[in-house]
Design a protein around this motif. Structure first.
Motif, PDB file in Angstrom:
ATOM      1  N   ASP A 458     -81.896  23.121 -24.191  1.00  0.00           N
ATOM      2  CA  ASP A 458     -81.179  22.951 -25.454  1.00  0.00           C
ATOM      3  C   ASP A 458     -80.588  24.260 -25.967  1.00  0.00           C
ATOM      4  O   ASP A 458     -79.718  24.249 -26.843  1.00  0.00           O
ATOM      5  CB  ASP A 458     -82.115  22.364 -26.516  1.00  0.00           C
ATOM      6  N   LYS A 459     -81.068  25.402 -25.456  1.00  0.00           N
ATOM      7  CA  LYS A 459     -80.573  26.698 -25.926  1.00  0.00           C
ATOM      8  C   LYS A 459     -79.295  27.138 -25.213  1.00  0.00           C
ATOM      9  O   LYS A 459     -78.726  28.162 -25.554  1.00  0.00           O
ATOM     10  CB  LYS A 459     -81.640  27.778 -25.723  1.00  0.00           C
ATOM     11  N   MET A 460     -78.857  26.392 -24.206  1.00  0.00           N
ATOM     12  CA  MET A 460     -77.659  26.774 -23.458  1.00  0.00           C
ATOM     13  C   MET A 460     -76.413  26.550 -24.308  1.00  0.00           C
ATOM     14  O   MET A 460     -76.348  25.650 -25.148  1.00  0.00           O
ATOM     15  CB  MET A 460     -77.547  25.943 -22.171  1.00  0.00           C
ATOM     16  N   ASN A 461     -75.407  27.377 -24.057  1.00  0.00           N
ATOM     17  CA  ASN A 461     -74.120  27.154 -24.690  1.00  0.00           C
ATOM     18  C   ASN A 461     -73.473  25.893 -24.131  1.00  0.00           C
ATOM     19  O   ASN A 461     -73.641  25.560 -22.951  1.00  0.00           O
ATOM     20  CB  ASN A 461     -73.200  28.357 -24.467  1.00  0.00           C
ATOM     21  N   GLU A 462     -72.722  25.214 -24.987  1.00  0.00           N
ATOM     22  CA  GLU A 462     -72.123  23.946 -24.561  1.00  0.00           C
ATOM     23  C   GLU A 462     -71.160  24.153 -23.405  1.00  0.00           C
ATOM     24  O   GLU A 462     -71.085  23.320 -22.486  1.00  0.00           O
ATOM     25  CB  GLU A 462     -71.394  23.301 -25.745  1.00  0.00           C
ATOM     26  N   SER A 463     -70.428  25.271 -23.402  1.00  0.00           N
ATOM     27  CA  SER A 463     -69.488  25.537 -22.308  1.00  0.00           C
ATOM     28  C   SER A 463     -70.216  25.762 -20.986  1.00  0.00           C
ATOM     29  O   SER A 463     -69.713  25.395 -19.923  1.00  0.00           O
ATOM     30  CB  SER A 463     -68.630  26.756 -22.639  1.00  0.00           C
ATOM     31  N   ASP A 464     -71.392  26.364 -21.049  1.00  0.00           N
ATOM     32  CA  ASP A 464     -72.170  26.574 -19.825  1.00  0.00           C
ATOM     33  C   ASP A 464     -72.825  25.284 -19.357  1.00  0.00           C
ATOM     34  O   ASP A 464     -73.000  25.056 -18.158  1.00  0.00           O
ATOM     35  CB  ASP A 464     -73.235  27.643 -20.059  1.00  0.00           C
ATOM     36  N   ARG A 465     -73.200  24.435 -20.306  1.00  0.00           N
ATOM     37  CA  ARG A 465     -73.886  23.199 -19.949  1.00  0.00           C
ATOM     38  C   ARG A 465     -72.962  22.209 -19.251  1.00  0.00           C
ATOM     39  O   ARG A 465     -73.407  21.394 -18.446  1.00  0.00           O
ATOM     40  CB  ARG A 465     -74.478  22.570 -21.209  1.00  0.00           C
ATOM     41  N   THR A 466     -71.665  22.284 -19.543  1.00  0.00           N
ATOM     42  CA  THR A 466     -70.727  21.361 -18.900  1.00  0.00           C
ATOM     43  C   THR A 466     -70.601  21.612 -17.400  1.00  0.00           C
ATOM     44  O   THR A 466     -70.159  20.729 -16.668  1.00  0.00           O
ATOM     45  CB  THR A 466     -69.336  21.487 -19.550  1.00  0.00           C
ATOM     46  N   ALA A 467     -70.984  22.803 -16.937  1.00  0.00           N
ATOM     47  CA  ALA A 467     -70.920  23.087 -15.499  1.00  0.00           C
ATOM     48  C   ALA A 467     -71.905  22.238 -14.711  1.00  0.00           C
ATOM     49  O   ALA A 467     -71.753  22.073 -13.496  1.00  0.00           O
ATOM     50  CB  ALA A 467     -71.196  24.572 -15.250  1.00  0.00           C
ATOM     51  N   ILE A 468     -72.905  21.677 -15.394  1.00  0.00           N
ATOM     52  CA  ILE A 468     -73.932  20.895 -14.706  1.00  0.00           C
ATOM     53  C   ILE A 468     -73.487  19.453 -14.501  1.00  0.00           C
ATOM     54  O   ILE A 468     -74.023  18.753 -13.648  1.00  0.00           O
ATOM     55  CB  ILE A 468     -75.257  20.950 -15.503  1.00  0.00           C
ATOM     56  N   HIS A 469     -72.493  18.987 -15.253  1.00  0.00           N
ATOM     57  CA  HIS A 469     -72.100  17.578 -15.185  1.00  0.00           C
ATOM     58  C   HIS A 469     -71.692  17.177 -13.778  1.00  0.00           C
ATOM     59  O   HIS A 469     -72.139  16.141 -13.265  1.00  0.00           O
ATOM     60  CB  HIS A 469     -70.945  17.319 -16.160  1.00  0.00           C
ATOM     61  N   GLU A 470     -70.836  17.979 -13.147  1.00  0.00           N
ATOM     62  CA  GLU A 470     -70.375  17.635 -11.802  1.00  0.00           C
ATOM     63  C   GLU A 470     -71.523  17.662 -10.799  1.00  0.00           C
ATOM     64  O   GLU A 470     -71.607  16.803  -9.919  1.00  0.00           O
ATOM     65  CB  GLU A 470     -69.285  18.613 -11.366  1.00  0.00           C
ATOM     66  N   VAL A 471     -72.429  18.611 -10.952  1.00  0.00           N
ATOM     67  CA  VAL A 471     -73.536  18.744 -10.005  1.00  0.00           C
ATOM     68  C   VAL A 471     -74.470  17.542 -10.087  1.00  0.00           C
ATOM     69  O   VAL A 471     -74.960  17.046  -9.066  1.00  0.00           O
ATOM     70  CB  VAL A 471     -74.306  20.050 -10.278  1.00  0.00           C
ATOM     71  N   MET A 472     -74.703  17.027 -11.282  1.00  0.00           N
ATOM     72  CA  MET A 472     -75.695  15.972 -11.458  1.00  0.00           C
ATOM     73  C   MET A 472     -75.245  14.635 -10.895  1.00  0.00           C
ATOM     74  O   MET A 472     -76.087  13.780 -10.611  1.00  0.00           O
ATOM     75  CB  MET A 472     -76.034  15.825 -12.941  1.00  0.00           C
ATOM     76  N   GLU A 473     -73.956  14.414 -10.723  1.00  0.00           N
ATOM     77  CA  GLU A 473     -73.497  13.138 -10.187  1.00  0.00           C
ATOM     78  C   GLU A 473     -72.790  13.300  -8.847  1.00  0.00           C
ATOM     79  O   GLU A 473     -73.164  12.669  -7.867  1.00  0.00           O
ATOM     80  CB  GLU A 473     -72.567  12.462 -11.197  1.00  0.00           C
ATOM     81  N   GLN A 474     -71.768  14.157  -8.762  1.00  0.00           N
ATOM     82  CA  GLN A 474     -71.055  14.348  -7.497  1.00  0.00           C
ATOM     83  C   GLN A 474     -71.797  15.286  -6.555  1.00  0.00           C
ATOM     84  O   GLN A 474     -71.495  15.326  -5.372  1.00  0.00           O
ATOM     85  CB  GLN A 474     -69.655  14.900  -7.758  1.00  0.00           C
ATOM     86  N   GLN A 475     -72.706  16.091  -7.091  1.00  0.00           N
ATOM     87  CA  GLN A 475     -73.507  17.030  -6.303  1.00  0.00           C
ATOM     88  C   GLN A 475     -72.645  18.048  -5.556  1.00  0.00           C
ATOM     89  O   GLN A 475     -72.911  18.407  -4.414  1.00  0.00           O
ATOM     90  CB  GLN A 475     -74.412  16.284  -5.330  1.00  0.00           C
TER      91      GLN A 475
END
Length: 739
Positions: A458-475
C-alpha cells in the motif's frame, strides 16, 4: 684468474612434480577402484567432459607431503595446467571401449597432426606443432569436495596474499552477461603454400601472426599472407558474472560490495541467473591491463576465475525423489489422509507463527501453482496464483513473505516503498564490454518461474504499482526505452502484503475503502485475505503460550504437532510438478454452477458484505483446484478440490463479513452516518493538533453538522467496542483516538 661465477636461477622441479601428478592419477583409489583412471576412460569414451580433481583426494594421497598440497592450493592455476598435461599423457595410452564414428572435426585434426609431423623439422617452433588444446576434449579443475575443510569467504574478506590461491565465495548474483565465444587457439592459413600456423592465446588480447613458418615459404623466399581460419580455430564459451555480498555478511553501517567472476567452458557458463545465491570456487587473480596502458598503474582490479558454481537453491527439476525426504513423503501419503497431510504441510510453513492455517494453505497452493496453458492461437493462460494479505499490524504478514521467499528456488523479496517501476521491471544500462545499451532485469524478471514477495504494497506510488498489472495477468514486461523495444518473461506469482487505509482496519467503513486499491489490481489476485487483530481471550492465550514456548526453547521449540522440514517441503512441491491435472465434464458443470451462483450474490444489492466475483474469479477457482489436485498427486480435478478452493475464497473474506459493524440489522444509513461522524472527529483532532478533546465539545461540533444526540451516542458505543476511540475522565469526559 678466477672464472666468473655463473648466474643461478631457482627453477621449480618440473619433472619431479609431473611424476607426482602422473603417480596420483594412476595410483589414487576409492572403494577399490582407480577413480581418476576411470574418469579418463569415460573421457575417451566421450561420456564425460570434465574432471574435478578434489583437494581432499590430494590430501589423502600425499599424506606425508602436506607442503605439496598446500603449494597446489596456493598456486592452483599453474598446477591445473600441470595436471592437465599429465592427464593428456595418460589418455594417450587408453583405447575407447565403445565404437563410435569420428566426426569431420576429428578427421581434420588427425590429418593435420599427421601432416605436421611429416613436415615438421623444427620441434621447438610452436607454430609447427599442433596445440594440445585442439585435441583435448575435457576441462580439468582443482576444487574442494564436500568433505574438505574449506573456509567460506565473503567478498570483502579476500586479501592480497590470497592472489593465485583457490578461494570459495558465497554471494548473490546480481547480473549475468551474454555468453560470448572466446578464442583459445588461433589458426592462420598461408595463401602462398596453404600451411596452417597455430597460435595459443592465454590473455584477453593477442598479436596476430605475420610470417608463415613452413619450409616451402622459406625456401622460395616468399612471404605469404596469413589469413585467419576460424573453422580450425578453437573457441570456448565465456560469461561474466557480477556478484554481491549477502545481507548477513555485511558489517554494521556499510553497503554491499560487488565483484566480477569470469566463467569459461561449457560446464561453467549458464549455471546461474540473477537472484541466485551461489557458492563459487575459483582462483583469485588480478586483472592486468594490456596494450598502451599496461603497467602504467600500481593498482589492479581483481576477479575470480570460476572453477565450480553451486546454486544453494536447487530447481524443483533438480531435486531427487529417492532421498530421505522423498521416502518420508511417500510413507506419509500411504499412512495419512489428504486432509491431514495438507494440514501438516500448511503448518510447516513458518511453524514459529501461530495459527493462520488457511492462509498457510493458500501459500502452499501458490508455491505448487496451477497448470500453464498455451492455446493454438498463441493465447497464454497463466497457472501462477497471486495472493494478497491485507490486515492490521502485528499479524506476521512480513514474516510469512520472508519465509516464502527463502524457501522458493527463485524467491525475491522487496519492499513497496523502496521499489520503483524500473526496479521491478527492467533498467537500461550500458554494457561494459561492448558499450551498447542493454537491459538489466528487475525484481519481477529475476523472479521468473518463482515468487515475488512485495511487502508494504500500500506504500507504493500509484505510478510504480501500475507496472505490476501486466505481469500479474500477461506475465510479461514490455519495454520501449533507449531504442530497445522488447518483451521480457515475468512468469511469477505475486505475494503482496499491505495495511488498510488507516493503518488499522476500520470496521465502520466498507472493505473497498479500507483496502484502498484499484479494482483492476484487486481482480488480478486469486485470493485476498483480510486479517484482523481482534481481542479474543482463548486465541490471545494460545498465542501468548506459543510465543513463550518459542523463546523458552530457543531453536528447538516444542510443538504439539509434527511438521515437515524445509527440504521435505521442497521435495513435496517438486513431486507435484510432475502432474498436470485436467478437468472432467462433471467437474466442469459443477464449476459453472458455482460461478453463476457467486455472480448472482455479488450483484444482489440486498446482501451485506462485498465480493470481487469476475471472470478472473472463475480462473482463480480453477487454478486453486488444480494446485489441490497436484498435492494429491492426481491427474484429474475432483469436485472436492473445487469445494476446497471455494472454501478458501470464502474464508479469505469471512472476517470482513463478520466484522462489518458486527450486526446485520444495522441500516445502511446508520453506517454512513457513523462513518461521517468519525471523519468529522478525525478532522477536529488534526485541526487542533492534539490527541484528546472534551466529549461535550465534540458533541456540539457533530450536532452542528446536522446529527442528533441519539446518533452520536450510538456512534460512541459502536466505536468504543471496535477499539477506534477511548472515552475517559472523571468529572469531564474526554475522547482520544486509537492510533
Amino acid at each position: 684468474m678466477n672464472a666468473k661465477p655463473k648466474r643461478q636461477f631457482l627453477r621449480p622441479p618440473y619433472q619431479e612434480q609431473m611424476n607426482k601428478a602422473l603417480e596420483f592419477l594412476q595410483g589414487y583409489t576409492e572403494d577399490g577402484k582407480h577413480k581418476y583412471m576411470d574418469i579418463l576412460q569415460q573421457i575417451v569414451d566421450r561420456e564425460v567432459f570434465r574432471i574435478d580433481l578434489l583437494v581432499e583426494d590430494l590430501e589423502n594421497f600425499f599424506t606425508e607431503e602436506e607442503d605439496f598440497v598446500d603449494t597446489i592450493v596456493k598456486n592452483v592455476l599453474s598446477y591445473t595446467r600441470l595436471f592437465t598435461l599429465a592427464a593428456d599423457q595418460k589418455i594417450k595410452g587408453l583405447q575407447p571401449t565403445i565404437d563410435f564414428i569420428d566426426d569431420d572435426y576429428d578427421y581434420q585434426l588427425l590429418y593435420q597432426r599427421q601432416r605436421n609431423f611429416e613436415l615438421d623439422q623444427q620441434p621447438g617452433n610452436p607454430q609447427r606443432q599442433l596445440p594440445p588444446e585442439l585435441i583435448r576434449r575435457y576441462q580439468l579443475f582443482i576444487v574442494r569436495g564436500s568433505q574438505t575443510k574449506d573456509q567460506m569467504l565473503s567478498i570483502r574478506n579476500l586479501k592480497a596474499n590470497q592472489i593465485g590461491s583457490l578461494v570459495t565465495l558465497r554471494a548473490i548474483v546480481v547480473r549475468t552477461s551474454e555468453v560470448r565465444p572466446q578464442i583459445i587457439v588461433a589458426c592462420y592459413s598461408c595463401d602462398a603454400c596453404g600451411y596452417e600456423n597455430y597460435c595459443t592465446i592465454n590473455g584477453k588480447t593477442f598479436t596476430p601472426l605475420q610470417d608463415c613458418a613452413s619450409d616451402r615459404c622459406k625456401e622460395n623466399k616468399v612471404r605469404g599472407r596469413l589469413l585467419f581460419n576460424h573453422g580450425n580455430s578453437l573457441f570456448i564459451p565465456h560469461q561474466e558474472l557480477k556478484i554481491q555480498e549477502l545481507r548477513e555478511q555485511l558489517p554494521k553501517g556499510v553497503i554491499p560490495r560487488t565483484f566480477t567472476v569470469y566463467c569459461r567452458g561449457e560446464t561453467n557458463v549458464r549455471q546461474c541467473a540473477p537472484g541466485d545465491i551461489i557458492k563459487i570456487q575459483g582462483v583469485f587473480l588480478p586483472d592486468q591491463k594490456e596494450g598502451y596502458f599496461a603497467n602504467k598503474s600500481s593498482l589492479y582490479v581483481s576477479f575470480v576465475e570460476a572453477f565450480s558454481i553451486f546454486r544453494e537453491k536447487k530447481k524443483y527439476s533438480e531435486i531427487r525423489f529417492d532421498s530421505a525426504a522423498g521416502l518420508k513423503i511417500f510413507e506419509d501419503t500411504k499412512q495419512y489422509s489428504f486432509d491431514a497431510q495438507f494440514t501438516k504441510l500448511a503448518r510447516s510453513i513458518a511453524p514459529e507463527i501461530f495459527g493462520l492455517d488457511d492462509v498457510k494453505k493458500a501459500l502452499v497452493l501458490m508455491m505448487v501453482g496451477g497448470v500453464y496453458k498455451e492455446m493454438e492461437d498463441g493465447l497464454k493462460i497463466r497457472g501462477d496464483i497471486n495472493i494478497a494479505l491485507i490486515g492490521d499490524p502485528g499479524i506476521a504478514k512480513s514474516q510469512l513473505l520472508r519465509y516464502v521467499s527463502s524457501i522458493t528456488p527463485r524467491g525475491i523479496y522487496t519492499s513497496g516503498k523502496g521499489s520503483s517501476s524500473v526496479g521491478l521491471t527492467a533498467a537500461v544500462i550500458r554494457d561494459e564490454v561492448t558499450g551498447e545499451m542493454t537491459l538489466e532485469g528487475g525484481a519481477l524478471v529475476m523472479a521468473d518461474k518463482g515468487i515475488c514477495c512485495i511487502d508494504e504494497f500500500d506504500k507504493m506510488n500509484e505510478s510504480d504499482r501500475t507496472a505490476i498489472h501486466e505481469v500479474m495477468e500477461q506475465q510479461t514486461v514490455s519495454i520501449a526505452k533507449a531504442g530497445i523495444t522488447t518483451t521480457l518473461n515475468a512468469r511469477t506469482s505475486i505475494l503482496a502484503a499491505a495495511n488498510p487505509l488507516y493503518g488499522r482496519y476500520n470496521k465502520a467503513k466498507s472493505p473497498h475503502v479500507n483496502i484502498n486499491l484499484p479494482a483492476a489490481l484487486l481482480s488480478r489476485f486469486d485470493l485476498i485475505f483480510i486479517m484482523l487483530d481482534e481481542a479474543d481471550l482463548d486465541h490471545d492465550l494460545q498465542i501468548a503460550q506459543h510465543i513463550g514456548n518459542v523463546h523458552q526453547n530457543k531453536d528447538n521449540a516444542k510443538r504439539k504437532y509434527e511438521v515437515y522440514s524445509e527440504e521435505e517441503i521442497k521435495t513435496y512441491i517438486a513431486m507435484t510438478q510432475q502432474y498436470h491435472p485436467l478437468i472432467k465434464s462433471d467437474v466442469h458443470q459443477f464449476i459453472t454452477e458455482q460461478y453463476v451462483q457467486r455472480r448472482q450474490v455479488s450483484y444482489d444489492k440486498t446482501k451485506e458484505g462485498y465480493s470481487y466475483t469476475t471472470p478472473r474469479t472463475l480462473l482463480g477457482i480453477i487454478r486453486l483446484s488444480q494446485a489441490i489436485a497436484k498435492l494429491r498427486f492426481s491427474r484429474e480435478v475432483e469436485i472436492d478440490d473445487i469445494k476446497e478452493a471455494i472454501r478458501l475464497m470464502d474464508v479469505s473474506q469471512e472476517t470482513v463479513r463478520n466484522a462489518y459493524l458486527e450486526k446485520s440489522d444495522k441500516k445502511p444509513k446508520d453506517k454512513e452516518d457513523h462513518a461521517q461522524i468519525f471523519e468529522i472527529i478525525q478532522n477536529l483532532f488534526k485541526k487542533q493538533n492534539t490527541h484528546t478533546l472534551e466529549l461535550n465539545y465534540l458533541e456540539r461540533q457533530v450536532k452542528a453538522k446536522g446529527f442528533d444526540k441519539k446518533t452520536f451516542d450510538k456512534f460512541l458505543d459502536i466505536y468504543k467496542k471496535i477499539n477506534q476511540i477511548i472515552v475517559h475522565g472523571d468529572e469531564v469526559l474526554k475522547v482520544s483516538l486509537v492510533d
